[in-house]
Design an enzyme around this catalytic site. Sequence first.
Site, PDB file in Angstrom:
ATOM      1  N   SER A  45      64.064 -11.559  62.233  1.00 21.24           N
ATOM      2  CA  SER A  45      65.231 -12.470  61.373  1.00 21.24           C
ATOM      3  C   SER A  45      65.752 -11.709  60.203  1.00 21.24           C
ATOM      4  O   SER A  45      67.128 -10.962  60.529  1.00 21.24           O
ATOM      5  CB  SER A  45      65.086 -13.651  61.065  1.00 21.24           C
ATOM      6  OG  SER A  45      63.500 -13.337  59.839  1.00 21.24           O
ATOM      7  N   THR A  46      65.732 -10.377  59.689  1.00 23.27           N
ATOM      8  CA  THR A  46      65.240 -10.003  59.343  1.00 23.27           C
ATOM      9  C   THR A  46      66.030  -8.693  59.556  1.00 23.27           C
ATOM     10  O   THR A  46      67.449  -8.378  58.971  1.00 23.27           O
ATOM     11  CB  THR A  46      64.434  -9.158  57.947  1.00 23.27           C
ATOM     12  OG1 THR A  46      63.712  -9.926  57.365  1.00 23.27           O
ATOM     13  CG2 THR A  46      65.074  -8.198  56.624  1.00 23.27           C
ATOM     14  N   GLY A  99      60.937  -6.139  61.539  1.00 16.47           N
ATOM     15  CA  GLY A  99      59.846  -6.544  61.247  1.00 16.47           C
ATOM     16  C   GLY A  99      58.237  -6.410  60.921  1.00 16.47           C
ATOM     17  O   GLY A  99      58.153  -5.591  62.437  1.00 16.47           O
ATOM     18  N   LYS A 112      52.406  -7.446  64.015  1.00 21.94           N
ATOM     19  CA  LYS A 112      53.628  -7.288  65.028  1.00 21.94           C
ATOM     20  C   LYS A 112      53.918  -8.731  65.406  1.00 21.94           C
ATOM     21  O   LYS A 112      52.267  -8.155  66.207  1.00 21.94           O
ATOM     22  CB  LYS A 112      54.815  -6.478  64.871  1.00 21.94           C
ATOM     23  CG  LYS A 112      55.042  -5.770  63.447  1.00 21.94           C
ATOM     24  CD  LYS A 112      55.637  -4.469  63.474  1.00 21.94           C
ATOM     25  CE  LYS A 112      56.775  -3.994  65.146  1.00 21.94           C
ATOM     26  NZ  LYS A 112      57.935  -5.303  64.367  1.00 21.94           N
ATOM     27  N   GLU A 121      58.560  -2.143  70.161  1.00 21.84           N
ATOM     28  CA  GLU A 121      58.424  -1.512  69.126  1.00 21.84           C
ATOM     29  C   GLU A 121      58.368  -0.784  68.916  1.00 21.84           C
ATOM     30  O   GLU A 121      58.740   0.207  67.991  1.00 21.84           O
ATOM     31  CB  GLU A 121      58.532  -2.775  68.608  1.00 21.84           C
ATOM     32  CG  GLU A 121      59.151  -4.434  68.528  1.00 21.84           C
ATOM     33  CD  GLU A 121      58.282  -5.804  67.571  1.00 21.84           C
ATOM     34  OE1 GLU A 121      59.602  -6.163  67.475  1.00 21.84           O
ATOM     35  OE2 GLU A 121      57.625  -5.880  67.677  1.00 21.84           O
ATOM     36  N   LYS A 139      55.402 -11.282  53.176  1.00 21.40           N
ATOM     37  CA  LYS A 139      54.186 -11.245  54.014  1.00 21.40           C
ATOM     38  C   LYS A 139      53.585 -10.294  53.915  1.00 21.40           C
ATOM     39  O   LYS A 139      52.610  -9.249  54.652  1.00 21.40           O
ATOM     40  CB  LYS A 139      56.123 -10.068  55.168  1.00 21.40           C
ATOM     41  CG  LYS A 139      56.830 -11.168  55.137  1.00 21.40           C
ATOM     42  CD  LYS A 139      56.721 -11.827  56.420  1.00 21.40           C
ATOM     43  CE  LYS A 139      57.348 -12.994  57.138  1.00 21.40           C
ATOM     44  NZ  LYS A 139      58.421 -12.143  57.298  1.00 21.40           N
TER      45      LYS A 139
END
Length: 231
Positions: A45-46, A99, A112, A121, A139
């Site tokens: 989301s970020t 993220g 993650k 990633e 987080k």
Amino acid sequence: MEWMNNTIGEIEPQNITNQEQKEAIAKKVAEKVKNGDVIGFGSGSTAYLAIKEIAKKIEEENINITAIPTSYEINMLCNSLKIPTASILEARPDWGFDGADEVDKNNNWLIKGRGAAMFKEKLNMINSGLTYILVDESKFVDKLGENFSIPIEVYPEAVNSVKEALIDLGMRECVLRRAQKKDGPVFTENHNVILDTKFVEIYETLEEDIKSITGVIESGLFQEYGIDVLS
């Protein structure tokens, strides 16, 4: 003729938590973008909010960048926002952002992979000069694994043998990740399955030990990478 493109609405994260803080972090990332940059675009989301901020900067300042997306949805988002993309085969990222589900108190170990994209990633991360990890205050944890399992991407036919090997490493819990709105398990972009796991201890060489198991493609445990946490 152009396609009718409503991709943004279809892949927009729902019920974003701590949205104001995440939007502030997204603006910080966009400020770092320079003309000609090749940037690894992470997921979550970020990262989604950061990409939208970067798209605004591209339009307002008339700059050119290339994105290396880590998932289908991020590639679709870039396409929607008219951000040029490349694969890691075609270009090497100057830097990247992503993220995290959890960040330990020393800011150098991460979990993650809720989006099941940890292979790409990690590929972006090890090939980037620097990766900014975008996280809100929720987080940060004192001990990694407090709130989230470690996802492990596994070749489907190796699931049973991988489970046995993981038990030898101290795995105490293992769940095959199931899909939503379809029967059966989640399949990654690499056509593999995800095991969500918990361990008795997350020790210094656990990431390396997991990766050494035949049938493991990648894990969502990130230890000692070149990162800078933005919060």
